[in-house]
Design a protein around this motif. Structure first.
Motif, PDB file in Angstrom:
ATOM      1  N   HIS A  82      -9.134   5.409  -2.155  1.00 53.53           N
ATOM      2  CA  HIS A  82      -8.752   4.829  -0.874  1.00 53.53           C
ATOM      3  C   HIS A  82      -7.647   3.800  -1.060  1.00 53.53           C
ATOM      4  O   HIS A  82      -7.854   2.758  -1.685  1.00 53.53           O
ATOM      5  CB  HIS A  82      -9.970   4.175  -0.209  1.00 53.53           C
ATOM      6  CG  HIS A  82      -9.688   3.678   1.162  1.00 53.53           C
ATOM      7  ND1 HIS A  82      -9.308   2.392   1.406  1.00 53.53           N
ATOM      8  CD2 HIS A  82      -9.719   4.299   2.368  1.00 53.53           C
ATOM      9  CE1 HIS A  82      -9.121   2.229   2.704  1.00 53.53           C
ATOM     10  NE2 HIS A  82      -9.375   3.380   3.307  1.00 53.53           N
ATOM     11  N   ILE A  83      -6.465   4.111  -0.526  1.00 47.98           N
ATOM     12  CA  ILE A  83      -5.360   3.156  -0.449  1.00 47.98           C
ATOM     13  C   ILE A  83      -5.131   2.916   1.036  1.00 47.98           C
ATOM     14  O   ILE A  83      -4.686   3.818   1.748  1.00 47.98           O
ATOM     15  CB  ILE A  83      -4.073   3.699  -1.116  1.00 47.98           C
ATOM     16  CG1 ILE A  83      -4.330   3.978  -2.587  1.00 47.98           C
ATOM     17  CG2 ILE A  83      -2.930   2.707  -0.947  1.00 47.98           C
ATOM     18  CD1 ILE A  83      -3.184   4.633  -3.316  1.00 47.98           C
ATOM     19  N   PRO A  84      -5.493   1.735   1.550  1.00 46.74           N
ATOM     20  CA  PRO A  84      -5.422   1.514   2.999  1.00 46.74           C
ATOM     21  C   PRO A  84      -3.992   1.607   3.526  1.00 46.74           C
ATOM     22  O   PRO A  84      -3.029   1.434   2.776  1.00 46.74           O
ATOM     23  CB  PRO A  84      -5.986   0.109   3.179  1.00 46.74           C
ATOM     24  CG  PRO A  84      -5.942  -0.509   1.847  1.00 46.74           C
ATOM     25  CD  PRO A  84      -5.936   0.570   0.830  1.00 46.74           C
ATOM     26  N   GLU A  85      -3.882   1.864   4.820  1.00 51.26           N
ATOM     27  CA  GLU A  85      -2.564   1.974   5.433  1.00 51.26           C
ATOM     28  C   GLU A  85      -1.820   0.650   5.319  1.00 51.26           C
ATOM     29  O   GLU A  85      -2.421  -0.425   5.343  1.00 51.26           O
ATOM     30  CB  GLU A  85      -2.702   2.362   6.907  1.00 51.26           C
ATOM     31  CG  GLU A  85      -3.132   3.783   7.111  1.00 51.26           C
ATOM     32  CD  GLU A  85      -3.126   4.171   8.579  1.00 51.26           C
ATOM     33  OE1 GLU A  85      -2.957   3.282   9.445  1.00 51.26           O
ATOM     34  OE2 GLU A  85      -3.290   5.367   8.844  1.00 51.26           O
ATOM     35  N   TYR A  86      -0.509   0.744   5.205  1.00 47.85           N
ATOM     36  CA  TYR A  86       0.340  -0.438   5.136  1.00 47.85           C
ATOM     37  C   TYR A  86       0.398  -1.062   6.528  1.00 47.85           C
ATOM     38  O   TYR A  86       0.671  -0.378   7.515  1.00 47.85           O
ATOM     39  CB  TYR A  86       1.721  -0.032   4.642  1.00 47.85           C
ATOM     40  CG  TYR A  86       2.673  -1.174   4.446  1.00 47.85           C
ATOM     41  CD1 TYR A  86       2.350  -2.239   3.624  1.00 47.85           C
ATOM     42  CD2 TYR A  86       3.904  -1.184   5.091  1.00 47.85           C
ATOM     43  CE1 TYR A  86       3.228  -3.287   3.434  1.00 47.85           C
ATOM     44  CE2 TYR A  86       4.793  -2.220   4.905  1.00 47.85           C
ATOM     45  CZ  TYR A  86       4.448  -3.264   4.080  1.00 47.85           C
ATOM     46  OH  TYR A  86       5.318  -4.307   3.886  1.00 47.85           O
ATOM     47  N   THR A  87       0.115  -2.353   6.619  1.00 45.26           N
ATOM     48  CA  THR A  87      -0.019  -2.992   7.933  1.00 45.26           C
ATOM     49  C   THR A  87       1.298  -3.019   8.708  1.00 45.26           C
ATOM     50  O   THR A  87       1.293  -2.882   9.926  1.00 45.26           O
ATOM     51  CB  THR A  87      -0.552  -4.429   7.784  1.00 45.26           C
ATOM     52  OG1 THR A  87       0.281  -5.140   6.871  1.00 45.26           O
ATOM     53  CG2 THR A  87      -1.969  -4.417   7.288  1.00 45.26           C
ATOM     54  N   GLN A  88       2.429  -3.163   8.032  1.00 41.16           N
ATOM     55  CA  GLN A  88       3.717  -3.174   8.727  1.00 41.16           C
ATOM     56  C   GLN A  88       4.342  -1.778   8.811  1.00 41.16           C
ATOM     57  O   GLN A  88       5.477  -1.638   9.205  1.00 41.16           O
ATOM     58  CB  GLN A  88       4.717  -4.106   8.017  1.00 41.16           C
ATOM     59  CG  GLN A  88       4.479  -5.575   8.271  1.00 41.16           C
ATOM     60  CD  GLN A  88       3.458  -6.161   7.324  1.00 41.16           C
ATOM     61  OE1 GLN A  88       3.366  -5.748   6.186  1.00 41.16           O
ATOM     62  NE2 GLN A  88       2.681  -7.120   7.798  1.00 41.16           N
ATOM     63  N   GLY A  89       3.560  -0.758   8.434  1.00 41.98           N
ATOM     64  CA  GLY A  89       4.082   0.610   8.465  1.00 41.98           C
ATOM     65  C   GLY A  89       4.220   1.128   9.884  1.00 41.98           C
ATOM     66  O   GLY A  89       3.623   0.629  10.824  1.00 41.98           O
ATOM     67  N   THR A  90       5.022   2.178  10.028  1.00 42.22           N
ATOM     68  CA  THR A  90       5.248   2.792  11.334  1.00 42.22           C
ATOM     69  C   THR A  90       4.550   4.142  11.370  1.00 42.22           C
ATOM     70  O   THR A  90       3.573   4.357  10.666  1.00 42.22           O
ATOM     71  CB  THR A  90       6.756   2.957  11.586  1.00 42.22           C
ATOM     72  OG1 THR A  90       7.298   3.784  10.558  1.00 42.22           O
ATOM     73  CG2 THR A  90       7.459   1.610  11.600  1.00 42.22           C
ATOM     74  N   TRP A  91       5.071   5.072  12.117  1.00 37.44           N
ATOM     75  CA  TRP A  91       4.482   6.403  12.222  1.00 37.44           C
ATOM     76  C   TRP A  91       4.568   7.159  10.898  1.00 37.44           C
ATOM     77  O   TRP A  91       3.913   8.176  10.718  1.00 37.44           O
ATOM     78  CB  TRP A  91       5.152   7.187  13.355  1.00 37.44           C
ATOM     79  CG  TRP A  91       6.634   7.296  13.171  1.00 37.44           C
ATOM     80  CD1 TRP A  91       7.585   6.416  13.601  1.00 37.44           C
ATOM     81  CD2 TRP A  91       7.330   8.326  12.485  1.00 37.44           C
ATOM     82  NE1 TRP A  91       8.828   6.811  13.228  1.00 37.44           N
ATOM     83  CE2 TRP A  91       8.698   8.013  12.521  1.00 37.44           C
ATOM     84  CE3 TRP A  91       6.955   9.478  11.817  1.00 37.44           C
ATOM     85  CZ2 TRP A  91       9.676   8.802  11.930  1.00 37.44           C
ATOM     86  CZ3 TRP A  91       7.937  10.254  11.246  1.00 37.44           C
ATOM     87  CH2 TRP A  91       9.275   9.920  11.310  1.00 37.44           C
ATOM     88  N   THR A  92       5.357   6.668   9.951  1.00 37.53           N
ATOM     89  CA  THR A  92       5.480   7.325   8.646  1.00 37.53           C
ATOM     90  C   THR A  92       4.387   6.890   7.670  1.00 37.53           C
ATOM     91  O   THR A  92       4.470   7.219   6.499  1.00 37.53           O
ATOM     92  CB  THR A  92       6.849   7.025   8.014  1.00 37.53           C
ATOM     93  OG1 THR A  92       6.979   5.606   7.881  1.00 37.53           O
ATOM     94  CG2 THR A  92       7.972   7.570   8.861  1.00 37.53           C
ATOM     95  N   ASN A  93       3.413   6.135   8.147  1.00 35.84           N
ATOM     96  CA  ASN A  93       2.336   5.646   7.281  1.00 35.84           C
ATOM     97  C   ASN A  93       1.540   6.804   6.687  1.00 35.84           C
ATOM     98  O   ASN A  93       1.460   7.883   7.265  1.00 35.84           O
ATOM     99  CB  ASN A  93       1.400   4.738   8.086  1.00 35.84           C
ATOM    100  CG  ASN A  93       1.181   3.412   7.414  1.00 35.84           C
ATOM    101  OD1 ASN A  93       1.413   3.273   6.226  1.00 35.84           O
ATOM    102  ND2 ASN A  93       0.736   2.446   8.182  1.00 35.84           N
TER     103      ASN A  93
END
Length: 154
Positions: free
Chosen positions: A65-76
């Motif tokens: 589990h690598i959590p989603e990047y908080t400042q990421g966009t739709w490319t997360n």
């Protein structure tokens, strides 16, 4: 900007040492997307239920589990996607033979940055039985008691 030097640990799988007896370790590179690397630089990952599997001529890492990047966009990225591991052909062949013949499994032990690249340490592991775990705990407790007794004597 200078490249990072040394080794910076992101996550460790301490449970693996309790549940498995580690026979051998391997270091592998890992194929990641940009947002996964940014999330790892923030120091967030979990190797809890992870395992590696050999499919064809490639090694794949599952359930890490690598959590989603908080400042990421739709490319997360998706947090628990299957990731490809980078190993030499001889290492993969050796792992195929050991996991097939002896009933060993591949467990991720740690995830870390090494000279700016993300690496995963894989352990070739054999599962422990319940009585093995109890024996290990008893040995550890006995060693701890001996250390305490030696400190009291001084």
């Amino acid at each position: 900007m200078a490249r990072e030097q040394g080794r910076k640990v992101i996550a460790r799988n301490r449970r693996a040492f309790h549940d498995y007896r580690i026979e051998d370790t391997y270091e592998a590179g890992i194929v990641l997307t940009g947002t996964e690397v940014k999330s790892l630089r923030a120091g967030r990952a979990s190797l809890q239920d992870g395992f590696a599997q050999i499919t064809g001529d490639e090694v794949w890492l599952h359930n890490v589990h690598i959590p989603e990047y908080t400042q990421g966009t739709w490319t997360n990225h998706t947090p628990r996607r299957i990731r490809k591991l980078l190993l030499h052909r001889k290492e993969i062949d050796r792992l195929v033979s050991k996991t097939a013949e002896q009933g060993l499994t591949l467990i991720p032990l740690s995830l870390y940055f090494r000279d700016g690249n993300v690496k995963v340490e894989l352990g070739l592991a054999r599962g422990k039985r319940t009585y093995d775990k109890r024996q290990d705990l008893a040995k550890r407790d006995a060693a701890r008691e001996m250390d305490r007794a030696l400190k009291r004597r001084r």
